[in-house]
Design an enzyme around this catalytic site. Structure first.
Site, PDB file in Angstrom:
ATOM      1  N   ARG A   1      41.548  21.598  44.628  1.00  0.00           N
ATOM      2  CA  ARG A   1      41.864  20.167  44.690  1.00  0.00           C
ATOM      3  C   ARG A   1      41.578  19.515  43.345  1.00  0.00           C
ATOM      4  O   ARG A   1      40.499  19.681  42.778  1.00  0.00           O
ATOM      5  CB  ARG A   1      41.007  19.508  45.781  1.00  0.00           C
ATOM      6  CG  ARG A   1      41.137  18.015  45.863  1.00  0.00           C
ATOM      7  CD  ARG A   1      42.399  17.624  46.628  1.00  0.00           C
ATOM      8  NE  ARG A   1      42.360  16.218  46.949  1.00  0.00           N
ATOM      9  CZ  ARG A   1      43.017  15.280  46.248  1.00  0.00           C
ATOM     10  NH1 ARG A   1      43.732  15.621  45.197  1.00  0.00           N
ATOM     11  NH2 ARG A   1      42.938  14.023  46.613  1.00  0.00           N
TER      12      ARG A   1
ATOM     13  N   GLN B   1      32.540  16.595  53.714  1.00  0.00           N
ATOM     14  CA  GLN B   1      32.499  15.548  52.683  1.00  0.00           C
ATOM     15  C   GLN B   1      33.328  15.945  51.466  1.00  0.00           C
ATOM     16  O   GLN B   1      34.070  15.139  50.918  1.00  0.00           O
ATOM     17  CB  GLN B   1      31.045  15.299  52.269  1.00  0.00           C
ATOM     18  CG  GLN B   1      30.852  14.142  51.325  1.00  0.00           C
ATOM     19  CD  GLN B   1      31.088  12.797  51.996  1.00  0.00           C
ATOM     20  OE1 GLN B   1      30.877  12.641  53.184  1.00  0.00           O
ATOM     21  NE2 GLN B   1      31.540  11.823  51.222  1.00  0.00           N
TER      22      GLN B   1
ATOM     23  N   GLU C   1      18.396  28.739  72.114  1.00  0.00           N
ATOM     24  CA  GLU C   1      17.237  29.571  71.760  1.00  0.00           C
ATOM     25  C   GLU C   1      16.053  28.712  71.327  1.00  0.00           C
ATOM     26  O   GLU C   1      15.215  29.131  70.530  1.00  0.00           O
ATOM     27  CB  GLU C   1      17.572  30.592  70.659  1.00  0.00           C
ATOM     28  CG  GLU C   1      18.530  31.666  71.076  1.00  0.00           C
ATOM     29  CD  GLU C   1      17.944  32.684  72.027  1.00  0.00           C
ATOM     30  OE1 GLU C   1      16.750  33.007  71.923  1.00  0.00           O
ATOM     31  OE2 GLU C   1      18.688  33.160  72.898  1.00  0.00           O
ATOM     32  N   GLY C   2      16.001  27.501  71.821  1.00  0.00           N
ATOM     33  CA  GLY C   2      14.931  26.557  71.483  1.00  0.00           C
ATOM     34  C   GLY C   2      15.429  25.564  70.450  1.00  0.00           C
ATOM     35  O   GLY C   2      15.855  25.962  69.365  1.00  0.00           O
TER      36      GLY C   2
ATOM     37  N   ARG D   1      15.421  34.968  67.975  1.00  0.00           N
ATOM     38  CA  ARG D   1      15.568  33.852  67.031  1.00  0.00           C
ATOM     39  C   ARG D   1      16.036  34.272  65.642  1.00  0.00           C
ATOM     40  O   ARG D   1      16.848  33.569  65.042  1.00  0.00           O
ATOM     41  CB  ARG D   1      14.287  33.024  66.982  1.00  0.00           C
ATOM     42  CG  ARG D   1      14.163  32.149  68.207  1.00  0.00           C
ATOM     43  CD  ARG D   1      12.953  31.262  68.211  1.00  0.00           C
ATOM     44  NE  ARG D   1      12.998  30.417  69.412  1.00  0.00           N
ATOM     45  CZ  ARG D   1      11.932  30.040  70.095  1.00  0.00           C
ATOM     46  NH1 ARG D   1      10.725  30.403  69.701  1.00  0.00           N
ATOM     47  NH2 ARG D   1      12.063  29.282  71.161  1.00  0.00           N
TER      48      ARG D   1
ATOM     49  N   ASP E   1      10.950  35.842  69.961  1.00  0.00           N
ATOM     50  CA  ASP E   1      10.570  36.397  68.651  1.00  0.00           C
ATOM     51  C   ASP E   1      11.627  37.392  68.173  1.00  0.00           C
ATOM     52  O   ASP E   1      11.842  37.543  66.967  1.00  0.00           O
ATOM     53  CB  ASP E   1       9.210  37.099  68.730  1.00  0.00           C
ATOM     54  CG  ASP E   1       8.062  36.130  68.973  1.00  0.00           C
ATOM     55  OD1 ASP E   1       8.269  34.908  68.860  1.00  0.00           O
ATOM     56  OD2 ASP E   1       6.955  36.614  69.274  1.00  0.00           O
TER      57      ASP E   1
ATOM     58  N   PHE F   1      35.823  18.013  51.399  1.00  0.00           N
ATOM     59  CA  PHE F   1      37.233  17.990  51.789  1.00  0.00           C
ATOM     60  C   PHE F   1      37.774  16.567  51.935  1.00  0.00           C
ATOM     61  O   PHE F   1      38.983  16.375  51.962  1.00  0.00           O
ATOM     62  CB  PHE F   1      37.425  18.743  53.106  1.00  0.00           C
ATOM     63  CG  PHE F   1      37.634  20.221  52.965  1.00  0.00           C
ATOM     64  CD1 PHE F   1      38.879  20.782  53.213  1.00  0.00           C
ATOM     65  CD2 PHE F   1      36.594  21.064  52.609  1.00  0.00           C
ATOM     66  CE1 PHE F   1      39.082  22.153  53.106  1.00  0.00           C
ATOM     67  CE2 PHE F   1      36.779  22.432  52.500  1.00  0.00           C
ATOM     68  CZ  PHE F   1      38.034  22.984  52.744  1.00  0.00           C
TER      69      PHE F   1
END
Length: 156
Positions: free
Chosen positions: A39, A107, A134-135, A14, A11, A109
């Protein structure tokens, strides 16, 4: 019991993992936005193409939502309340956003996104760990679903 102590530690930790994921998601957005403004295709920055602009907008939406969820999880803990529900939501959502934003940045780039000259290639590799430690994101969904069930039973 030791398992309850360990689960209580999650708790606390996380939200920190979630904010790390938010940071990565923000960096992916920043890098993609910078590149999209530099670009050019068809004489204009790719940022001006609606498809690219919408990807960037969705990336920003994800970052802001993940940041707010993470703040809520941390705030609940600061108030001295059990924040398991919010911490798991923040961790799962922010981890998913980090991965989505890193993928979207690659994507934007295009082929250059796989080139180690640009940071998005590493961001994509780094993002995955947030869905694991951490899960896992799947474990977060188990935690969330059990709390939802308990809340419904308490209302009955």
């Amino acid at each position: 019991c030791n398992i309850k102590i360990a689960m209580g530690a999650f708790d606390i930790t996380r939200p920190f993992v979630a904010i790390g994921a938010v940071g990565l998601a923000q960096r992916a957005l920043d890098e993609a936005t910078k590149y999209a403004n530099e670009r050019k295709t068809f004489g204009v920055p790719i940022f001006e193409h609606q498809a690219v602009a919408f990807i960037l907008a969705d990336m920003a939406i994800g970052v802001e939502a993940a940041r707010l969820l993470t703040h809520r999880a941390a705030w609940e803990g600061d108030q001295g309340r059990r924040n398991t529900y919010y911490a798991s939501i923040a961790k799962a959502f922010a981890s998913d956003v980090a991965n989505k934003n890193a993928t979207d940045a690659v994507q934007i780039f295009g082929g250059a996104g796989f080139n180690s000259e640009y940071p998005v290639e590493k961001l994509m590799r780094d993002a995955k760990i947030f869905q694991i430690y951490e899960g896992t994101s799947q474990i977060q969904r188990i935690v969330i679903s059990r709390i939802i069930s308990d809340m419904m039973k308490a209302k009955a």
